[in-house]
Design a protein around this motif. Structure first.
Motif, PDB file in Angstrom:
ATOM      1  N   VAL A 196       0.763  -1.330  -0.087  1.00 60.15           N
ATOM      2  CA  VAL A 196      -0.008  -0.130  -0.041  1.00 60.15           C
ATOM      3  C   VAL A 196       0.684   1.327  -0.171  1.00 60.15           C
ATOM      4  O   VAL A 196       0.442   2.424  -0.622  1.00 60.15           O
ATOM      5  N   GLY A 197       1.930   1.299   0.735  1.00 58.32           N
ATOM      6  CA  GLY A 197       2.962   2.507   0.488  1.00 58.32           C
ATOM      7  C   GLY A 197       3.626   2.673  -0.614  1.00 58.32           C
ATOM      8  O   GLY A 197       3.493   3.925  -1.313  1.00 58.32           O
ATOM      9  N   GLU A 198       3.684   1.707  -1.634  1.00 61.55           N
ATOM     10  CA  GLU A 198       3.993   1.878  -3.141  1.00 61.55           C
ATOM     11  C   GLU A 198       2.901   2.555  -3.627  1.00 61.55           C
ATOM     12  O   GLU A 198       3.117   3.449  -4.597  1.00 61.55           O
ATOM     13  N   ILE A 199       1.743   1.849  -3.442  1.00 64.12           N
ATOM     14  CA  ILE A 199       0.576   2.510  -4.193  1.00 64.12           C
ATOM     15  C   ILE A 199       0.374   3.978  -4.132  1.00 64.12           C
ATOM     16  O   ILE A 199       0.190   4.587  -4.913  1.00 64.12           O
ATOM     17  N   ALA A 200       0.446   4.266  -2.639  1.00 64.03           N
ATOM     18  CA  ALA A 200       0.275   5.782  -2.247  1.00 64.03           C
ATOM     19  C   ALA A 200       1.432   6.570  -2.827  1.00 64.03           C
ATOM     20  O   ALA A 200       1.068   7.560  -3.221  1.00 64.03           O
ATOM     21  N   ALA A 201       2.453   6.115  -2.764  1.00 65.40           N
ATOM     22  CA  ALA A 201       3.607   6.708  -3.385  1.00 65.40           C
ATOM     23  C   ALA A 201       3.449   7.154  -5.058  1.00 65.40           C
ATOM     24  O   ALA A 201       3.760   8.254  -5.397  1.00 65.40           O
ATOM     25  N   ARG A 202       3.185   5.968  -5.613  1.00 65.31           N
ATOM     26  CA  ARG A 202       2.789   6.219  -7.223  1.00 65.31           C
ATOM     27  C   ARG A 202       1.614   7.353  -7.174  1.00 65.31           C
ATOM     28  O   ARG A 202       1.626   7.890  -8.288  1.00 65.31           O
ATOM     29  N   ALA A 203       0.606   7.266  -6.169  1.00 61.20           N
ATOM     30  CA  ALA A 203      -0.443   8.200  -6.518  1.00 61.20           C
ATOM     31  C   ALA A 203      -0.234   9.619  -6.136  1.00 61.20           C
ATOM     32  O   ALA A 203      -0.709  10.443  -6.277  1.00 61.20           O
ATOM     33  N   GLY A 204       1.285   9.664  -5.218  1.00 63.03           N
ATOM     34  CA  GLY A 204       1.169  10.809  -4.891  1.00 63.03           C
ATOM     35  C   GLY A 204       0.567  11.391  -3.507  1.00 63.03           C
ATOM     36  O   GLY A 204       0.266  12.557  -3.036  1.00 63.03           O
ATOM     37  N   VAL A 205      -0.013  10.459  -2.582  1.00 62.04           N
ATOM     38  CA  VAL A 205      -0.684  10.803  -1.660  1.00 62.04           C
ATOM     39  C   VAL A 205      -0.343  10.122  -0.379  1.00 62.04           C
ATOM     40  O   VAL A 205       0.394   9.023  -0.439  1.00 62.04           O
TER      41      VAL A 205
END
Length: 215
Positions: free
Chosen positions: A45-54
Motif C-alpha cells: 500500500v505504501g508503494e501504491i500511495a507513493a505512485r499516486a502521490g498521496v
C-alpha cells in the motif's frame, strides 16, 4: 505598511468532492499498476500511495485497506467492460475493443494472469456477472451473428484467450510478426485474422455445411 497576507478560502463542498474523486482515481490507477506488476501478495500500500502521490492513510480512509482497494479497482474494470460490451455491440466490434484495450494497457491482462496463477486474490466477479456476459453472447447468437451450434461459453473463453495471447506471449508475438505488440501494424494484422474467424462462425449460421457440426 506591511502587505496583507492573502486570506485562504476553505474549499466548497463541490470542490472537496471533486478532490476526493481525483484522489480515489489516482489510487485506483496506481493500484492497477502495482497489483499487475507484483500480484496481490507482493503489492504494498505504501508503494501504491507513493505512485499516486498521496498519504497511504487515504487508502484506509477511502477503501478500508488493501483488499478494499483491490476490490474497488477490479469492480471499476468490470463496470468499464460492461459499458463497452453491451449486447448491441456486434461480435467483431466487441473483439476489437477487447483487443485494443489489452494491447494499449497490458496491465489488465497481467492482473488477470496473476489472479489465475496465484489463486489468492479477492475476486469480485460473481456468477451473476458471468451470466450477464453469457446472456449478451446468446442474444448475438439469436441475431445470427454467431452460429446456432456454437457453444457460447466456449466461444467467450476462446475470445478471452485470443485477446490475452499477445500480452501473455509478447516475445513469441514479436518473433512471429516482426513488430512489438504495441505497434499499430500488429493490432491491424492480428485483428484482421480474428475478424475472419468470427465471420466464419456467423456464416455457419447462414450457410450450414454438412460435417461442420461438432459432436
Amino acid at each position: 505598511m506591511e502587505p496583507k497576507t492573502p486570506t485562504r478560502r476553505s474549499p466548497e463542498a463541490g470542490e472537496r468532492v471533486r478532490d476526493a474523486e481525483r484522489t480515489k482515481q489516482k489510487l485506483l490507477d496506481a493500484a492497477l499498476t502495482e497489483f499487475s506488476a507484483k500480484g496481490y501478495s507482493g503489492a504494498r500500500v505504501g508503494e501504491i500511495a507513493a505512485r499516486a502521490g498521496v498519504n497511504k492513510q487515504l487508502i484506509s480512509y477511502y477503501f478500508g485497506g488493501k483488499e478494499g482497494l483491490y476490490r474497488a479497482m477490479h469492480r471499476e474494470s468490470l463496470e468499464t467492460e460492461y459499458e463497452n460490451a453491451n449486447a448491441d455491440v456486434p461480435p467483431d466490434e466487441l473483439l476489437r475493443w477487447y483487443l485494443h484495450n489489452s494491447l494499449s494497457d497490458p496491465r489488465f491482462v497481467r492482473l488477470a494472469l496473476w489472479q489465475a496463477l496465484s489463486g489468492e486474490t479477492p475476486d469480485d466477479e460473481t456468477q451473476a456477472d458471468v451470466d450477464i456476459e453469457q446472456e449478451r453472447m446468446k442474444r448475438r447468437q439469436e441475431r445470427g451473428e454467431i452460429a446456432a451450434d456454437v457453444d457460447t461459453a466456449a466461444l467467450q473463453l476462446a475470445l478471452m484467450g485470443m485477446t490475452f495471447a499477445p500480452t501473455a506471449f509478447s516475445h513469441t508475438a514479436r518473433r512471429l510478426f516482426g513488430v512489438d505488440i504495441d505497434d499499430p501494424e500488429f493490432e491491424h494484422r492480428y485483428f484482421s485474422t480474428l475478424k475472419r474467424i468470427l465471420g466464419a462462425l456467423a456464416e455457419g449460421a447462414e450457410h450450414p455445411q454438412k460435417g461442420n457440426t461438432l459432436p
